[in-house]
Design a protein around this motif. Structure first.
Motif, short mmCIF file in Angstrom:
data_model
loop_
_atom_site.label_atom_id
_atom_site.label_comp_id
_atom_site.label_asym_id
_atom_site.label_seq_id
_atom_site.Cartn_x
_atom_site.Cartn_y
_atom_site.Cartn_z
N ASN A 259 0.80 -1.22 0.00
CA ASN A 259 0.00 0.00 0.00
C ASN A 259 0.83 1.27 0.00
O ASN A 259 0.28 2.37 -0.10
N MET A 260 2.15 1.14 0.12
CA MET A 260 3.00 2.33 0.07
C MET A 260 2.91 2.97 -1.31
O MET A 260 2.67 2.28 -2.30
N LYS A 261 3.12 4.28 -1.35
CA LYS A 261 3.07 4.99 -2.62
C LYS A 261 4.44 5.55 -2.97
O LYS A 261 5.20 5.96 -2.10
N SER A 262 4.71 5.56 -4.26
CA SER A 262 5.97 6.13 -4.75
C SER A 262 5.89 7.65 -4.68
O SER A 262 4.83 8.22 -4.36
N GLU A 263 6.97 8.30 -5.02
CA GLU A 263 6.98 9.76 -5.04
C GLU A 263 5.98 10.30 -6.07
O GLU A 263 5.52 11.42 -5.97
N ASN A 264 5.64 9.46 -7.04
CA ASN A 264 4.66 9.84 -8.07
C ASN A 264 3.24 9.51 -7.66
O ASN A 264 2.30 9.75 -8.41
N GLY A 265 3.08 8.90 -6.47
CA GLY A 265 1.75 8.57 -5.97
C GLY A 265 1.22 7.22 -6.41
O GLY A 265 0.03 6.95 -6.26
N TYR A 266 2.09 6.36 -6.95
CA TYR A 266 1.66 5.04 -7.42
C TYR A 266 2.02 3.95 -6.42
O TYR A 266 3.06 4.00 -5.78
N THR A 267 1.18 2.92 -6.34
CA THR A 267 1.46 1.74 -5.54
C THR A 267 2.07 0.67 -6.44
O THR A 267 2.10 0.81 -7.67
N ALA A 268 2.49 -0.43 -5.83
CA ALA A 268 3.02 -1.56 -6.62
C ALA A 268 1.95 -2.06 -7.59
O ALA A 268 2.25 -2.40 -8.74
N LYS A 269 0.70 -2.07 -7.13
CA LYS A 269 -0.41 -2.51 -7.99
C LYS A 269 -0.53 -1.60 -9.21
O LYS A 269 -0.75 -2.08 -10.33
N ASP A 270 -0.38 -0.29 -9.00
CA ASP A 270 -0.44 0.65 -10.12
C ASP A 270 0.67 0.38 -11.13
O ASP A 270 0.43 0.40 -12.35
N TYR A 271 1.88 0.10 -10.64
CA TYR A 271 3.00 -0.19 -11.54
C TYR A 271 2.75 -1.48 -12.31
O TYR A 271 3.07 -1.57 -13.50
N ALA A 272 2.18 -2.47 -11.65
CA ALA A 272 1.86 -3.73 -12.33
C ALA A 272 0.82 -3.50 -13.44
O ALA A 272 0.96 -4.04 -14.54
N ASN B 269 1.35 -3.91 -17.49
CA ASN B 269 0.61 -5.09 -17.93
C ASN B 269 1.27 -6.37 -17.39
O ASN B 269 1.40 -7.37 -18.08
N ALA B 270 1.71 -6.29 -16.13
CA ALA B 270 2.37 -7.40 -15.45
C ALA B 270 1.30 -8.28 -14.80
O ALA B 270 1.05 -8.19 -13.59
N LYS B 271 0.68 -9.10 -15.58
CA LYS B 271 -0.49 -9.87 -15.13
C LYS B 271 -0.16 -10.85 -14.00
O LYS B 271 -0.95 -11.01 -13.08
N GLU B 272 0.98 -11.51 -14.08
CA GLU B 272 1.34 -12.49 -13.05
C GLU B 272 1.53 -11.80 -11.70
O GLU B 272 1.04 -12.27 -10.68
N VAL B 273 2.24 -10.68 -11.70
CA VAL B 273 2.46 -9.93 -10.47
C VAL B 273 1.14 -9.36 -9.96
O VAL B 273 0.86 -9.38 -8.76
N LEU B 274 0.32 -8.89 -10.86
CA LEU B 274 -0.96 -8.33 -10.48
C LEU B 274 -1.83 -9.36 -9.76
O LEU B 274 -2.48 -9.02 -8.76
N SER B 275 -1.81 -10.58 -10.21
CA SER B 275 -2.62 -11.61 -9.54
C SER B 275 -2.07 -11.89 -8.14
O SER B 275 -2.83 -12.09 -7.20
N VAL B 276 -0.75 -11.87 -7.95
CA VAL B 276 -0.15 -12.05 -6.63
C VAL B 276 -0.53 -10.89 -5.72
O VAL B 276 -0.88 -11.08 -4.56
N ILE B 277 -0.49 -9.68 -6.25
CA ILE B 277 -0.86 -8.50 -5.46
C ILE B 277 -2.32 -8.58 -5.04
O ILE B 277 -2.65 -8.31 -3.89
N GLU B 278 -3.19 -8.96 -5.94
CA GLU B 278 -4.62 -9.06 -5.63
C GLU B 278 -4.88 -10.14 -4.59
O GLU B 278 -5.77 -9.98 -3.74
N GLU B 279 -4.12 -11.23 -4.61
CA GLU B 279 -4.26 -12.30 -3.61
C GLU B 279 -3.84 -11.80 -2.22
O GLU B 279 -4.34 -12.30 -1.23
N ASN B 280 -2.93 -10.85 -2.19
CA ASN B 280 -2.38 -10.37 -0.91
C ASN B 280 -2.94 -9.03 -0.47
O ASN B 280 -2.42 -8.43 0.44
N SER B 281 -3.97 -8.57 -1.12
CA SER B 281 -4.58 -7.27 -0.75
C SER B 281 -5.72 -7.45 0.22
O SER B 281 -6.36 -8.43 0.32
#
Length: 127
Positions: A98-111, A115-127
């Motif tokens: 849930n941390m945000k970058s200096e640009n205001g984005y989270t890891a989920k936003d970067y995924a 279009n990092a679908k594999e990472v996105l599914s891991v993030i959604e499982e852990n949210s």
């Protein structure tokens, strides 16, 4: 005269190699061009490269999984470059998604942006 020329050539080569060593390094991984800046922390570099063993080693030696480098956490770099196994190791060691970058984005936003679908599914499982 030959000694003088040799000294100048050697000095020029030394100057070039020192200045080159202090600039950013470029590598290609899986047809992906990545620029590694010396200002990026070792943990973020390892996350970006997908080097799971190095990530584990760095965390074991005291590197913090939520410490930002260039305004981003290691999890954000893992998300940006779709490094699933790295993200899993970071999560096991307390990475905060849930941390945000200096640009205001989270890891989920970067995924999502990458279009990092594999990472996105891991993030959604852990949210």
């Amino acid at each position: 005269m030959k000694k003088l020329i040799s000294i100048f050539v050697l000095a020029g080569l030394l100057t070039f190699s020192v200045s080159y060593a202090t600039t950013a390094k470029e590598i290609s991984l899986n047809n992906e061009h990545i620029v590694l800046n010396d200002d990026i922390s070792p943990l973020c570099k390892a996350a970006m490269k997908g080097d799971v063993d190095q990530v584990r080693s760095l965390i074991a030696t005291g590197n913090k999984p939520n410490e930002k480098s260039l305004g981003m956490t290691p999890a954000m770099f893992a998300a940006r470059y779709n490094r699933v196994e790295v993200l899993k190791v970071l999560l096991l060691n307390g990475a905060n998604l849930n941390m945000k970058s200096e640009n205001g984005y989270t890891a989920k936003d970067y995924a999502k942006m990458s279009n990092a679908k594999e990472v996105l599914s891991v993030i959604e499982e852990n949210s």
